[in-house]
Design a protein around this motif. Structure first.
Motif, PDB file in Angstrom:
ATOM      1  N   SER A 135     -10.773  -3.960  -2.913  1.00  0.00           N
ATOM      2  CA  SER A 135     -10.096  -3.510  -1.690  1.00  0.00           C
ATOM      3  C   SER A 135     -10.771  -4.143  -0.494  1.00  0.00           C
ATOM      4  O   SER A 135     -11.998  -4.224  -0.437  1.00  0.00           O
TER       5      SER A 135
ATOM      6  N   SER B 170      -9.217   6.133  -7.280  1.00  0.00           N
ATOM      7  CA  SER B 170      -7.907   6.419  -6.688  1.00  0.00           C
ATOM      8  C   SER B 170      -7.874   7.799  -6.049  1.00  0.00           C
ATOM      9  O   SER B 170      -8.529   8.722  -6.532  1.00  0.00           O
ATOM     10  N   PRO B 171      -7.081   7.948  -4.983  1.00  0.00           N
ATOM     11  CA  PRO B 171      -6.840   9.292  -4.450  1.00  0.00           C
ATOM     12  C   PRO B 171      -5.967  10.103  -5.400  1.00  0.00           C
ATOM     13  O   PRO B 171      -5.869  11.316  -5.269  1.00  0.00           O
ATOM     14  N   SER B 172      -5.345   9.442  -6.361  1.00  0.00           N
ATOM     15  CA  SER B 172      -4.456  10.135  -7.291  1.00  0.00           C
ATOM     16  C   SER B 172      -5.224  10.648  -8.500  1.00  0.00           C
ATOM     17  O   SER B 172      -6.291  10.131  -8.849  1.00  0.00           O
TER      18      SER B 172
ATOM     19  N   SER C 127     -12.494   1.717   2.690  1.00  0.00           N
ATOM     20  CA  SER C 127     -12.176   1.738   1.252  1.00  0.00           C
ATOM     21  C   SER C 127     -13.043   2.724   0.463  1.00  0.00           C
ATOM     22  O   SER C 127     -14.276   2.677   0.508  1.00  0.00           O
ATOM     23  N   TYR C 128     -12.370   3.580  -0.285  1.00  0.00           N
ATOM     24  CA  TYR C 128     -13.104   4.486  -1.180  1.00  0.00           C
ATOM     25  C   TYR C 128     -13.778   3.705  -2.313  1.00  0.00           C
ATOM     26  O   TYR C 128     -14.849   4.086  -2.777  1.00  0.00           O
ATOM     27  N   SER C 129     -13.130   2.649  -2.748  1.00  0.00           N
ATOM     28  CA  SER C 129     -13.729   1.844  -3.830  1.00  0.00           C
ATOM     29  C   SER C 129     -15.067   1.277  -3.373  1.00  0.00           C
ATOM     30  O   SER C 129     -16.058   1.299  -4.119  1.00  0.00           O
TER      31      SER C 129
ATOM     32  N   ARG D 260      -9.998  -2.923   2.580  1.00  0.00           N
ATOM     33  CA  ARG D 260      -9.856  -1.887   3.609  1.00  0.00           C
ATOM     34  C   ARG D 260     -11.223  -1.468   4.138  1.00  0.00           C
ATOM     35  O   ARG D 260     -12.152  -1.234   3.361  1.00  0.00           O
TER      36      ARG D 260
ATOM     37  N   PRO E 225      -9.477  -0.195  -6.780  1.00  0.00           N
ATOM     38  CA  PRO E 225      -8.333   0.725  -6.740  1.00  0.00           C
ATOM     39  C   PRO E 225      -7.211   0.140  -7.597  1.00  0.00           C
ATOM     40  O   PRO E 225      -7.364  -0.937  -8.191  1.00  0.00           O
ATOM     41  N   GLU E 226      -6.120   0.836  -7.625  1.00  0.00           N
ATOM     42  CA  GLU E 226      -4.925   0.373  -8.347  1.00  0.00           C
ATOM     43  C   GLU E 226      -3.844   0.077  -7.326  1.00  0.00           C
ATOM     44  O   GLU E 226      -3.612   0.880  -6.424  1.00  0.00           O
ATOM     45  N   TYR E 227      -3.228  -1.083  -7.458  1.00  0.00           N
ATOM     46  CA  TYR E 227      -2.058  -1.401  -6.641  1.00  0.00           C
ATOM     47  C   TYR E 227      -0.868  -1.550  -7.584  1.00  0.00           C
ATOM     48  O   TYR E 227      -0.864  -2.436  -8.444  1.00  0.00           O
ATOM     49  N   ASN E 228       0.104  -0.692  -7.383  1.00  0.00           N
ATOM     50  CA  ASN E 228       1.337  -0.788  -8.186  1.00  0.00           C
ATOM     51  C   ASN E 228       1.033  -0.885  -9.677  1.00  0.00           C
ATOM     52  O   ASN E 228       1.532  -1.756 -10.387  1.00  0.00           O
ATOM     53  N   ARG E 229       0.151   0.024 -10.087  1.00  0.00           N
ATOM     54  CA  ARG E 229      -0.236   0.187 -11.494  1.00  0.00           C
ATOM     55  C   ARG E 229      -0.974  -1.026 -12.071  1.00  0.00           C
ATOM     56  O   ARG E 229      -1.019  -1.212 -13.285  1.00  0.00           O
TER      57      ARG E 229
HETATM   58  C1  LIG Z   1       0.158  -1.840  -2.132  1.00  0.00           C
HETATM   59  C2  LIG Z   1      -0.389  -0.522  -2.624  1.00  0.00           C
HETATM   60  C3  LIG Z   1      -0.066  -0.088  -3.894  1.00  0.00           C
HETATM   61  C4  LIG Z   1      -0.631   1.095  -4.385  1.00  0.00           C
HETATM   62  N1  LIG Z   1      -0.383   1.456  -5.679  1.00  0.00           N
HETATM   63  C5  LIG Z   1      -1.061   2.490  -6.214  1.00  0.00           C
HETATM   64  C6  LIG Z   1      -0.992   2.757  -7.608  1.00  0.00           C
HETATM   65  O1  LIG Z   1      -0.308   2.116  -8.363  1.00  0.00           O
HETATM   66  N2  LIG Z   1      -1.760   3.775  -8.093  1.00  0.00           N
HETATM   67  C7  LIG Z   1      -2.573   4.531  -7.287  1.00  0.00           C
HETATM   68  O2  LIG Z   1      -3.263   5.419  -7.798  1.00  0.00           O
HETATM   69  N3  LIG Z   1      -2.649   4.308  -5.965  1.00  0.00           N
HETATM   70  C8  LIG Z   1      -1.923   3.297  -5.425  1.00  0.00           C
HETATM   71  N4  LIG Z   1      -2.046   3.017  -4.076  1.00  0.00           N
HETATM   72  C9  LIG Z   1      -2.838   3.897  -3.225  1.00  0.00           C
HETATM   73  C10 LIG Z   1      -4.293   3.491  -3.280  1.00  0.00           C
HETATM   74  O3  LIG Z   1      -4.897   4.052  -4.422  1.00  0.00           O
HETATM   75  C11 LIG Z   1      -5.025   3.985  -2.032  1.00  0.00           C
HETATM   76  O4  LIG Z   1      -4.484   3.341  -0.897  1.00  0.00           O
HETATM   77  C12 LIG Z   1      -6.520   3.756  -2.125  1.00  0.00           C
HETATM   78  O5  LIG Z   1      -7.169   4.429  -1.092  1.00  0.00           O
HETATM   79  C13 LIG Z   1      -6.844   2.273  -2.096  1.00  0.00           C
HETATM   80  O6  LIG Z   1      -8.198   2.071  -2.427  1.00  0.00           O
HETATM   81  P1  LIG Z   1      -9.323   1.896  -1.312  1.00  0.00           P
HETATM   82  O7  LIG Z   1      -9.546   3.256  -0.695  1.00  0.00           O
HETATM   83  O8  LIG Z   1     -10.511   1.412  -2.062  1.00  0.00           O
HETATM   84  O9  LIG Z   1      -8.811   0.909  -0.294  1.00  0.00           O
HETATM   85  C14 LIG Z   1      -1.475   1.860  -3.560  1.00  0.00           C
HETATM   86  C15 LIG Z   1      -1.756   1.424  -2.263  1.00  0.00           C
HETATM   87  C16 LIG Z   1      -1.223   0.250  -1.792  1.00  0.00           C
HETATM   88  C17 LIG Z   1      -1.590  -0.232  -0.404  1.00  0.00           C
END
Ligand SMILES: Cc1cc2nc3c(=O)[nH]c(=O)nc-3n(C[C@H](O)[C@H](O)[C@H](O)COP(=O)(O)O)c2cc1C
Length: 186
Positions: free
Chosen positions: A12, A114-116, A17-19, A14, A77-81
């Motif tokens: 990440s 992830s926040p999820s 970023s939490y990561s 950001r 983190p995960e972006y779009n799985r």
């Molecule tokens: C383009 C995009 C896609 C994302 N897809 C997912 C996802 O597939 N799964 C998930 O758990 N969170 C998803 N997120 C939310 C991220 O987990 C969340 O933004 C997280 O804080 C990103 O990590 P960071 O804090 O290290 O930047 C997505 C965020 C973005 C910007």
């Protein structure tokens, strides 16, 4: 234990970023023999095979710097799985030109954040798929899925104790993994 240099790659860019925060917490828990550094990957242009003969200076510097690492840690983190493009790009840049991969044989680990509640499981395992091909032996246990991450830091930004304890357990296992699997002479 011999000193080891560990490259930490965060998926990440950001600012908050939490990561990256989790990566920094892990670095605090490392043994004194581990010299860990976060490798900045945001300035690497997108990999293009046409540039293999005349690579951009950022690629050259990245590859040269990575040679010194005995092991690698990925916190993502995960972006779009899946794995964020910035991290996949760093893997690709480091893997080429063919036959000159910087990753080959270096022990590694994956931490997904992830926040999820799903804890970025998809990114964790997509990343592991690449690590198999890149010949980065990744520690299997404990698996590190850091879910609901927003709730893990208190209002002062301090990581809660139970997660600290888990990260310590993870880091202890990673330490043994690296000491056992680091390439001889590296
Ligand atoms: C383009 C995009 C896609 C994302 N897809 C997912 C996802 O597939 N799964 C998930 O758990 N969170 C998803 N997120 C939310 C991220 O987990 C969340 O933004 C997280 O804080 C990103 O990590 P960071 O804090 O290290 O930047 C997505 C965020 C973005 C910007």
């Amino acid at each position: 234990m011999e000193d080891k240099k560990i490259g930490v790659f965060v998926g990440s860019l950001r600012k908050e970023s939490y990561s990256r925060k989790i990566a920094k917490e892990l670095m605090k828990l490392a043994p004194l023999s581990f010299m860990m550094e976060i490798v900045e990957i945001g300035e690497l242009s997108i990999y293009n095979q046409d540039l293999d003969d005349n690579p951009p200076s950022a690629w050259k510097a990245f590859r040269e710097n990575a040679k010194k690492f005995d092991a690698v840690l990925f916190v993502t983190p995960e972006y779009n799985r899946s794995v964020p493009a910035v991290l996949k790009n760093a893997l690709d840049v480091g893997s080429r030109p063919y036959g000159y991969s910087i990753w080959d044989g270096k022990p590694g680990a994956v931490v997904s954040v992830s926040p999820s509640g799903l804890s970025a499981f998809g990114a964790n395992h997509h990343l592991r798929q690449s690590l198999v091909f890149l010949n980065i032996p990744a520690i299997q246990q404990p698996e590190a899925y850091i879910g609901n991450v927003e709730a893990l830091f208190d209002t002062k930004g301090i990581l809660i104790d139970s997660t600290c304890k888990f990260l310590k357990k993870f880091m202890d296992a990673f330490t043994i993994w690296v000491d056992t699997n680091a390439l001889k002479g590296s």
